[in-house]
Structures are given as C-alpha cells and as structure tokens.
Scaffold this motif. Structure first.
Motif, PDB file in Angstrom:
ATOM      1  N   ILE A  75     -33.436 -23.981  -5.248  1.00 13.84           N
ATOM      2  CA  ILE A  75     -32.250 -23.195  -4.898  1.00 13.84           C
ATOM      3  C   ILE A  75     -31.911 -23.211  -3.420  1.00 13.84           C
ATOM      4  N   VAL A  76     -32.881 -22.985  -2.551  1.00 17.19           N
ATOM      5  CA  VAL A  76     -32.563 -22.791  -1.137  1.00 17.19           C
ATOM      6  C   VAL A  76     -32.725 -24.090  -0.374  1.00 17.19           C
ATOM      7  N   PRO A  77     -31.641 -24.599   0.245  1.00 17.01           N
ATOM      8  CA  PRO A  77     -31.729 -25.870   0.970  1.00 17.01           C
ATOM      9  C   PRO A  77     -32.304 -25.701   2.362  1.00 17.01           C
ATOM     10  N   GLY A 108     -26.877 -22.632  -3.369  1.00 17.65           N
ATOM     11  CA  GLY A 108     -28.061 -23.282  -3.922  1.00 17.65           C
ATOM     12  C   GLY A 108     -28.230 -22.975  -5.398  1.00 17.65           C
ATOM     13  N   THR A 109     -27.940 -21.742  -5.793  1.00 15.03           N
ATOM     14  CA  THR A 109     -28.034 -21.376  -7.201  1.00 15.03           C
ATOM     15  C   THR A 109     -27.002 -22.134  -8.026  1.00 15.03           C
ATOM     16  N   ARG A 110     -25.783 -22.251  -7.492  1.00 17.98           N
ATOM     17  CA  ARG A 110     -24.745 -22.989  -8.225  1.00 17.98           C
ATOM     18  C   ARG A 110     -25.133 -24.464  -8.379  1.00 17.98           C
ATOM     19  N   ARG A 111     -25.595 -25.092  -7.306  1.00 18.46           N
ATOM     20  CA  ARG A 111     -25.990 -26.502  -7.394  1.00 18.46           C
ATOM     21  C   ARG A 111     -27.099 -26.693  -8.423  1.00 18.46           C
ATOM     22  N   THR A 165     -23.796 -15.047 -10.608  1.00 20.71           N
ATOM     23  CA  THR A 165     -24.125 -15.202 -12.031  1.00 20.71           C
ATOM     24  C   THR A 165     -22.860 -15.325 -12.875  1.00 20.71           C
ATOM     25  N   GLY A 166     -21.895 -14.447 -12.643  1.00 18.77           N
ATOM     26  CA  GLY A 166     -20.653 -14.497 -13.413  1.00 18.77           C
ATOM     27  C   GLY A 166     -19.870 -15.775 -13.188  1.00 18.77           C
TER      28      GLY A 166
END
Length: 245
Positions: A75-77, A108-111, A165-166
């Motif tokens: 998640i975290v780049p 990062g979560t979206r990727r 999240t949404g």
C-alpha cells in the motif's frame, strides 16, 4: 489467540508454511475473486492434502485475514509511484507531513485494490491486526502526531478510510460490470443513451439533465484524486480549529 500468535506445525516431506499458503491463496483470488479461494483449492495448488492446511489455518476467515495483511504490504510507496516497500519498513516516530501520509495511504490502497480487486470486498471490516496492517496504521497516525490529539487523529484517518473504501468499491464494481456485460463505460453510455435522452426530455429531472449536458466527465483516477483532496481539505480545516471546538 490470533493466527499470527499460533505456532506453525513442524515441517513435513512436502514443504508447507503460512507464507506459501497465503501466496497461493492470493494468486487464486487474483484469478477468480474471493469465491475462488477455499482451503481445498489452496491445498491442491500446493500439492498438499487439504487437512494439512488446518494445522496452519483454522478457518477461511483466518486465511482472508492473512491475505489482506499480505497485500497491505503493497500500500505505502517509498519514492516514485509504483516503487513499493513492505509496510514494516515504514518509518514511525516523529511528527511528519500528515497530508502526504494520508495521500500516500489513499492512493496506495487504490493502486493495490486495482491489482487485487478482491481487496475491495475486505476493506472496511475489523481493524487489521497483522504486522503490515499495524505498520500502516502506526505510520499514518504517527504523521498526525503533534498536529492534534489522538482522538481527532483517529477520526481523521477513519474519515479518509471511509472515503477511500467507498470510492474503491464503486470503481471495482464498475470494472466488474464491464467484464460481466462485455461493454466498456463508453460503450455502455452509448447503448444507454437513447433511454436516458427520452427520460431527460420529460422535464422531470432538470438537475440531472444539466449534469449530463453541462457537467465535465472525468475518469476514475481523476474523480478519486479530486474527492480525496476535498476530504483532506476538510481534515485540514478541522485540524486548524482550536482544541475543544
């Protein structure tokens, strides 16, 4: 006792451990979603008997917890976009740039969810107790330290997480709809155009009509980025308020 606290059984002729089990489960989920994951299917991929897996993982829910924590490491780049580092390597300590930290968490979560679409189905559940989930949470809250009290910091992170999240679930749902119908977003819009035109022509939906004819259509990445900036602006405004207000 959580799955992370429970010791693994001793090794047997066919090498097996939780790390191998989780990698196999993630691969199955990437291919066919969470519904493609079962202890039997994971065992088959590892050429092991299904009952052997129960020595390492008691339930499918524990397996999902381990899978979720595995991909949280992405998640975290660190550095340029796409240059990921495992979450345990994240710095945690002195106050940092809270906006940059929450920005990194969100994007990062979206990727990660676009690489592993099944992640969208697991976001928003119980707090993450695995080492990567805890490291991400620690690094994010630590960035807010010194800017506000701990309760406000927690609410800020929760607010950003709720938006992320949404937005991710909406984007993934659209991607799944494209695959299910065989129509891209543009193709679906063209196919639905005559019906929408007739409905708007009734005059019953004037605001929607203005949105369709005058609004700017943006792609998912742009929509996500704009919405995130609005959420971070709201967090900034809250952090700027004097304590107690």
């Amino acid at each position: 006792m959580t799955v992370w606290d429970r010791p693994e059984p001793p090794t047997r002729p066919v090498p097996l451990d939780r790390a191998r089990i989780v990698v196999a489960a993630v691969a199955l989920a990437d291919e066919g979603g969470l519904e493609a994951v079962s202890l039997r299917k994971v065992a088959a991929r590892l050429n092991a008997g299904p009952m052997r897996l129960y020595g390492y993982i008691a339930t499918k829910e524990e397996l999902f917890d381990l899978m979720l924590d595995e991909v949280r490491a992405e998640i975290v780049p660190a550095g340029p976009p796409g240059d990921e580092v495992r979450a345990e390597a994240l710095p945690a300590g002195p106050p940092g740039d809270w906006r940059a930290a929450l920005h990194a968490l969100a994007h990062g979560t979206r990727r990660t969810a676009l690489r592993h679409e099944w992640l969208a189905d697991l976001l928003g559940g119980r707090p993450a107790l695995g080492p990567n989930g805890l490291a991400v949470g620690e690094a994010t809250l630590a960035a807010l330290e010194g800017h506000t009290d701990i309760d406000t910091a927690m609410r800020a992170v929760e607010t950003v997480n709720a938006y992320v999240t949404g937005a991710i679930r909406r984007e993934v749902a659209r991607l799944r709809a494209e695959r299910a119908t065989g129509l891209s977003e543009r193709e679906w819009q063209r196919a639905s155009g005559p019906h929408l035109t007739r409905m708007l022509a009734t005059g019953r939906f004037p605001t929607l009509s203005r949105a369709v004819h005058d609004g700017t259509d943006v792609d998912a990445a742009t929509s996500f980025a704009i919405g995130l900036e609005w959420i971070l602006d709201a967090v900034a405004a809250r952090l700027a308020q004097p304590a107690g207000e």
